[in-house]
Design a protein around this motif. Structure first.
Motif, short mmCIF file in Angstrom:
data_model
loop_
_atom_site.label_atom_id
_atom_site.label_comp_id
_atom_site.label_asym_id
_atom_site.label_seq_id
_atom_site.Cartn_x
_atom_site.Cartn_y
_atom_site.Cartn_z
N UNK A 1 -7.00 0.63 54.59
CA UNK A 1 -5.91 -0.54 54.84
C UNK A 1 -4.93 -0.84 53.93
N UNK A 2 -5.10 -0.36 52.78
CA UNK A 2 -4.07 -0.35 51.93
C UNK A 2 -4.09 0.81 51.15
N UNK A 3 -2.78 1.48 50.50
CA UNK A 3 -2.98 2.67 49.55
C UNK A 3 -3.69 2.40 48.20
N UNK A 4 -4.19 3.23 47.57
CA UNK A 4 -4.81 3.31 46.30
C UNK A 4 -3.94 4.14 45.44
N UNK A 5 -3.92 3.53 44.09
CA UNK A 5 -3.12 4.06 43.20
C UNK A 5 -3.94 4.14 41.70
N UNK A 6 -3.45 4.80 40.77
CA UNK A 6 -4.23 4.72 39.48
C UNK A 6 -3.39 4.66 38.40
N UNK A 7 -3.79 4.08 36.99
CA UNK A 7 -3.10 3.97 35.91
C UNK A 7 -3.82 4.51 34.90
N UNK A 8 -3.52 5.48 33.96
CA UNK A 8 -4.20 6.10 33.00
C UNK A 8 -3.40 6.59 31.95
N UNK A 9 -4.13 6.85 30.89
CA UNK A 9 -3.66 7.38 29.73
C UNK A 9 -3.66 9.11 29.60
N UNK A 10 -3.07 9.63 28.70
CA UNK A 10 -2.87 11.01 28.53
C UNK A 10 -4.30 11.73 28.10
N UNK A 11 -5.13 11.00 27.63
CA UNK A 11 -6.28 11.47 27.06
C UNK A 11 -7.11 10.35 26.25
N UNK A 12 -8.32 10.82 25.83
CA UNK A 12 -9.18 9.67 24.96
C UNK A 12 -8.61 10.03 23.45
#
Length: 339
Positions: free
Chosen positions: A143-154
């Motif tokens: 129904x809608x696109x899905x995106x993500x936000x993240x950091x480069x690692x722990x």
């Protein structure tokens, strides 16, 4: 640098290089998003909301998903650790008021989020991260696109952003915003744009770079030197929401705009206060102004007598008090200019 790939998100089409307002808890509410949109931000993302709060039909949680059509394109950001529940929560949000996309938080460093197996904690658990991404993708059913936000690692010993980006692409994410710091860094040190660049080169979907963009020159450099398809601006906008307008002007002309006059800065501060008071989110004026205190202190960085201003703004309970502080600040600045 430019990469070519099939585009699902229209704001990347025709060579566009969108500027996102980063989602920030307690900051990017409906009022602040309105202000930043007017000043040139292209894409909005709500403050993150708990998938469990959505599933429990918590009214307070639901308020965080509100936006106006004028703010589109807007994404609602979810956090959680159960892919199936996250997908169901995303479906509920779409049913309430269809956003332009759903965004998944894999970057929040805050302990209370990490403790619930959400945010950046999933960078240490790629199978669960993949389950969450796939669960949301399945839940929205196209129904809608899905995106993500993240950091480069722990932390600096476990920087796995390229691997994570590939996993997220495989799970059907249509874009990924990468904050160039690890979870252990918090907001200290410098953002690692070499890793962001590597992420952008590793996948065939847009990567949005995030970290240390505070001027038009910063934006131009990252656009020129990396493969990102857009940038996300967060903390710089808290102090200077004009950053979006300034950055676009610099990209178009190669020149910086003159500093925003103090009078205009105070006018925006007062407008923000009045809009916050009139917003249904905060209730009584006193509560609205108490919630605004940190925002006001961010705005006045760089103002003449900023230290004293912050001390006064940290105690305000009404718009009238801010009006008095603004009048005194402007009068003092005028006296200093004429001295």
């Amino acid at each position: 640098m430019e990469l070519t790939f099939p585009l699902v998100l229209p704001w990347f089409q025709n060579g566009a290089f969108p500027l996102y307002l980063a989602p920030m808890a307690g900051v990017t509410d409906l009022v602040f998003r309105q202000i930043c949109k007017e000043l040139g931000a292209d894409v909005m993302v709500t403050e993150f909301v708990s998938a469990e709060g959505i599933m429990q039909a918590d009214e307070r949680t639901r308020k965080y998903t509100e936006f106006t059509d004028e703010q589109r394109p807007v994404g609602v950001q979810l956090f959680g650790g159960d892919g199936e529940r996250m997908g169901e929560a995303a479906k509920k949000i779409i049913g309430w008021k269809q956003p332009d996309f759903i965004d998944i938080n894999f970057g929040c460093p805050v302990n209370k989020v990490v403790a619930k197996n959400g945010g950046s904690s999933l960078l240490k658990d790629c199978p669960t991260l993949a389950s969450v991404a796939s669960g949301v993708k399945k839940g929205v059913a196209g129904e809608v696109p899905v995106t993500a936000k993240m950091r480069i690692g722990w932390d600096d010993k476990t920087i796995n952003a390229v691997e994570v980006c590939r996993i997220l692409e495989d799970c059907g994410m249509e874009a990924i915003a990468v904050h160039g710091r690890t979870r252990s860094q918090g907001y200290s040190g410098e953002a690692n744009w070499d890793v962001i660049h590597a992420c952008a080169q590793a996948v065939k979907i847009p990567v949005i770079g995030n970290g240390d963009i505070s001027t038009g020159a910063d934006l131009e450099r990252r656009k020129r030197e990396t493969a990102v398809s857009g940038v996300m601006i967060g903390r710089a906008a808290m102090q200077n929401p004009w950053v979006f307008r300034e950055a676009k002007h610099y990209l178009q002309t190669g020149q910086a705009l003159p500093p925003v006059p103090l009078e205009d800065r105070w006018a925006l501060v007062l407008r923000h206060c009045r809009l916050a008071v009139s917003s249904a989110r905060y209730g009584a004026e006193k509560h609205a102004m108490m919630s605004m205190r940190a925002r006001l202190m961010a705005y006045c960085k760089g103002f003449p007598g900023a230290k004293e201003l912050r001390q006064r703004l940290a105690q305000v309970q009404s718009v009238a008090e801010v009006e008095d502080i603004a009048a005194l600040s402007l009068a003092t600045a005028a006296d200093m200019a004429s001295a």
